[in-house]
Each structure stands twice: as C-alpha cells, then as structure tokens.
Design a protein around this motif. Structure first.
Motif, mmCIF file in Angstrom:
data_model
loop_
_atom_site.group_PDB
_atom_site.id
_atom_site.type_symbol
_atom_site.label_atom_id
_atom_site.label_comp_id
_atom_site.label_asym_id
_atom_site.label_seq_id
_atom_site.Cartn_x
_atom_site.Cartn_y
_atom_site.Cartn_z
ATOM 1 N N VAL A 6 0.865 -1.173 0.000
ATOM 2 C CA VAL A 6 0.000 0.000 0.000
ATOM 3 C C VAL A 6 0.905 1.226 0.000
ATOM 4 C CG1 VAL A 6 -1.690 1.325 1.348
ATOM 5 C CG2 VAL A 6 -1.851 -1.159 1.261
ATOM 6 N N LYS A 7 0.560 2.208 -0.816
ATOM 7 C CA LYS A 7 1.328 3.450 -0.869
ATOM 8 C C LYS A 7 0.620 4.475 0.014
ATOM 9 C CE LYS A 7 4.534 5.518 -3.707
ATOM 10 N NZ LYS A 7 5.521 6.027 -2.777
ATOM 11 N N VAL A 8 1.374 5.086 0.911
ATOM 12 C CA VAL A 8 0.828 6.079 1.842
ATOM 13 C C VAL A 8 1.506 7.418 1.573
ATOM 14 C CG1 VAL A 8 0.624 6.708 4.292
ATOM 15 C CG2 VAL A 8 0.346 4.324 3.585
ATOM 16 N N PRO A 9 0.728 8.513 1.490
ATOM 17 C CA PRO A 9 1.355 9.823 1.282
ATOM 18 C C PRO A 9 2.398 10.104 2.368
ATOM 19 C CG PRO A 9 -1.038 10.000 1.099
ATOM 20 C CD PRO A 9 -0.732 8.607 1.590
ATOM 21 N N GLN A 10 3.482 10.738 1.950
ATOM 22 C CA GLN A 10 4.609 11.039 2.835
ATOM 23 C C GLN A 10 4.174 11.656 4.166
ATOM 24 O OE1 GLN A 10 7.550 10.083 1.187
ATOM 25 N NE2 GLN A 10 8.267 10.037 3.301
ATOM 26 N N ASP A 11 3.256 12.610 4.107
ATOM 27 C CA ASP A 11 2.868 13.315 5.335
ATOM 28 C C ASP A 11 1.930 12.508 6.228
ATOM 29 O OD1 ASP A 11 0.808 13.546 3.455
ATOM 30 O OD2 ASP A 11 0.118 15.455 4.265
ATOM 31 N N ARG A 12 1.584 11.272 5.820
ATOM 32 C CA ARG A 12 0.718 10.429 6.647
ATOM 33 C C ARG A 12 1.440 9.192 7.182
ATOM 34 N NH1 ARG A 12 -3.279 12.143 9.248
ATOM 35 N NH2 ARG A 12 -4.297 10.127 9.199
ATOM 36 N N ILE A 13 2.710 9.003 6.776
ATOM 37 C CA ILE A 13 3.491 7.853 7.262
ATOM 38 C C ILE A 13 3.557 7.873 8.793
ATOM 39 C CG2 ILE A 13 5.856 6.951 7.434
ATOM 40 C CD1 ILE A 13 4.578 5.940 4.971
ATOM 41 N N GLY A 14 3.767 9.054 9.358
ATOM 42 C CA GLY A 14 3.844 9.181 10.814
ATOM 43 C C GLY A 14 2.569 8.717 11.494
ATOM 44 N N ALA A 15 1.425 8.984 10.865
ATOM 45 C CA ALA A 15 0.137 8.569 11.434
ATOM 46 C C ALA A 15 0.001 7.044 11.415
ATOM 47 C CB ALA A 15 -1.017 9.214 10.671
ATOM 48 N N VAL A 16 0.542 6.410 10.364
ATOM 49 C CA VAL A 16 0.491 4.940 10.277
ATOM 50 C C VAL A 16 1.403 4.326 11.339
ATOM 51 C CG1 VAL A 16 0.986 2.924 8.823
ATOM 52 C CG2 VAL A 16 -0.103 4.934 7.818
ATOM 53 N N ILE A 17 2.561 4.941 11.562
ATOM 54 C CA ILE A 17 3.504 4.425 12.559
ATOM 55 C C ILE A 17 2.997 4.736 13.968
ATOM 56 C CG2 ILE A 17 5.860 4.619 13.467
ATOM 57 C CD1 ILE A 17 6.722 5.264 10.512
ATOM 58 N N GLY A 18 2.567 5.982 14.184
ATOM 59 C CA GLY A 18 2.051 6.380 15.491
ATOM 60 C C GLY A 18 3.163 6.709 16.464
ATOM 61 N N PRO A 59 -4.802 -3.912 4.519
ATOM 62 C CA PRO A 59 -4.483 -2.871 3.535
ATOM 63 C C PRO A 59 -5.475 -1.691 3.584
ATOM 64 C CG PRO A 59 -4.294 -5.029 2.534
ATOM 65 C CD PRO A 59 -4.898 -5.235 3.896
ATOM 66 N N ASP A 60 -6.760 -1.995 3.810
ATOM 67 C CA ASP A 60 -7.748 -0.915 3.910
ATOM 68 C C ASP A 60 -7.510 -0.071 5.155
ATOM 69 O OD1 ASP A 60 -9.093 -1.241 1.548
ATOM 70 O OD2 ASP A 60 -10.781 -2.369 2.407
ATOM 71 N N VAL A 61 -7.095 -0.706 6.248
ATOM 72 C CA VAL A 61 -6.802 0.030 7.482
ATOM 73 C C VAL A 61 -5.661 1.015 7.208
ATOM 74 C CG1 VAL A 61 -5.932 -0.149 9.853
ATOM 75 C CG2 VAL A 61 -7.632 -1.792 9.029
ATOM 76 N N VAL A 62 -4.588 0.525 6.587
ATOM 77 C CA VAL A 62 -3.426 1.368 6.284
ATOM 78 C C VAL A 62 -3.810 2.462 5.280
ATOM 79 C CG1 VAL A 62 -1.100 1.400 5.262
ATOM 80 C CG2 VAL A 62 -1.758 -0.452 6.823
ATOM 81 N N ARG A 63 -4.564 2.083 4.233
ATOM 82 C CA ARG A 63 -5.011 3.035 3.211
ATOM 83 C C ARG A 63 -5.870 4.138 3.842
ATOM 84 N NH1 ARG A 63 -6.782 -0.971 -0.113
ATOM 85 N NH2 ARG A 63 -4.830 -1.508 -1.066
ATOM 86 N N ALA A 64 -6.776 3.747 4.744
ATOM 87 C CA ALA A 64 -7.673 4.717 5.385
ATOM 88 C C ALA A 64 -6.875 5.742 6.208
ATOM 89 C CB ALA A 64 -8.697 3.996 6.262
ATOM 90 N N ILE A 65 -5.878 5.259 6.953
ATOM 91 C CA ILE A 65 -5.033 6.186 7.724
ATOM 92 C C ILE A 65 -4.289 7.104 6.755
ATOM 93 C CG2 ILE A 65 -3.073 6.411 9.314
ATOM 94 C CD1 ILE A 65 -3.973 3.691 10.542
ATOM 95 N N GLY A 66 -3.807 6.529 5.668
ATOM 96 C CA GLY A 66 -3.103 7.309 4.648
ATOM 97 C C GLY A 66 -3.986 8.381 4.019
#
Length: 186
Positions: A6-18, A59-66
C-alpha cells in the motif's frame, strides 16, 4: 504467505507508525499482520502472520489512515465484519484542478457543514483529502455517502442532497416518516 503493498502519502506515514510505533503495533496485533514501512517512499508491505481473513482488511486500514482517517476510525474496520472503507477519486470526476477545488469546496461546505451533515445523516465517517473522498461505515451508509457525493458532483443543490440523506438516514435507522398526513375531507 503473500505480501500486499500500500502506498501512503509522505505526510501520513507518521500517522500509520504512530507515537513510538504504537499505531503500527496495534494494526499488527489486531489485523494479525506484519508491517514493513519504508518511510522514504511511503510504501507499506503487509504480510499476514495470523488469520488470513483478518489480514485481508489490513491494507484498507493502512489506506484509510493514509487518506486522513484517525487510526481509531481505520481500526474500526476490523471490529465489524460489514464495516467498509471506500474511496471516491474526485480527480476522475472533475475536469481540471480548478473544477476539483470548486467541487471539494462544495463537498466540504461552509465551515465543513456539508461534510459534517454527510456524516451525521449517513452514520458513516467522511474525510476529504487531496483528490479523494474517503468513507468508513456500514455498506448502506457508505452507499448513501457515495450517492450524495455523486449528486453534489453532478451539480445538485445542497438542499436536495440533504433531503436525500435525511430520507436514507430514516430508512437505514428505521425512523418513522413524520411528514403530516393529508387531512381527510369531511
């Protein structure tokens, strides 16, 4: 074991990591997956380590955060079998950048009122970010938001869209129709 990417926008990577990797660990434990996050490229590799059916939602969980949802909202996809994440590509529905901006403005509404009413009346969560509108909810809630979005993109007046959403809200949530009965002729 298959790996999904899944590709996550750069500015949302931090939100996925937490904070301190907390969100990432929560996704891993609840979805029974292992996440390999490349914070340079925004690529997230997802490997199932437990129940493959549960892992299919990851993948949907990660995509949604992204796409701008809170980790709590995104993780709610794992709590209910029927909860879904849907994405409307606004760029595909608009003619150019100016039209995209104008339509996003119509979807968000003054002070966010239209987006807020979409959420309240559908029961779904709605996030508008970049060129997408994301929805998390039960299938009928997601469908109501999708239809309302289509109406707005087609130029329908906001009042008509709110009326549609109110009718759908009453159908979904079983609220009786309170419109006055026509008076019997005496």
């Amino acid at each position: 074991m298959s790996t999904q990417h899944v590709k996550v926008p750069q500015d949302r990577i931090g939100a996925v990591i937490g904070e301190g990797g907390e969100t990432m660990r929560e996704i891993e434990s609840e979805a029974e997956v292992r996440l390999d996050i490349d914070s340079e490229s925004g690529s997230v590799a997802i490997d199932a380590v437990g129940d493959p059916v549960t892992a299919m939602v990851a993948p949907d969980v990660v995509r949604a955060i992204g796409r701008g949802f809170t980790p709590e909202s995104a993780l709610s996809l794992l709590e209910h079998d029927l909860r879904r994440f849907d994405l409307v590509d606004l760029a595909a529905e608009t003619r150019n950048k100016n039209d995209l901006q104008r339509q996003k403005g119509r979807l968000i509404g003054e002070n966010g009122r239209t987006r807020q009413l979409m959420e309240e009346l559908s029961g779904a969560e709605v996030v508008i970010r970049g060129s997408t509108l994301g929805v998390i909810g039960q299938p009928e809630e997601v469908e109501a938001v999708r239809r309302a979005t289509g109406m707005i993109l087609d130029g329908a007046p906001h009042g008509a869209v709110y009326s549609f959403l109110e009718r759908r809200h009453n159908e979904i949530h079983g609220v009786p129709d309170l419109s006055p009965e026509p008076e019997e002729s005496r």
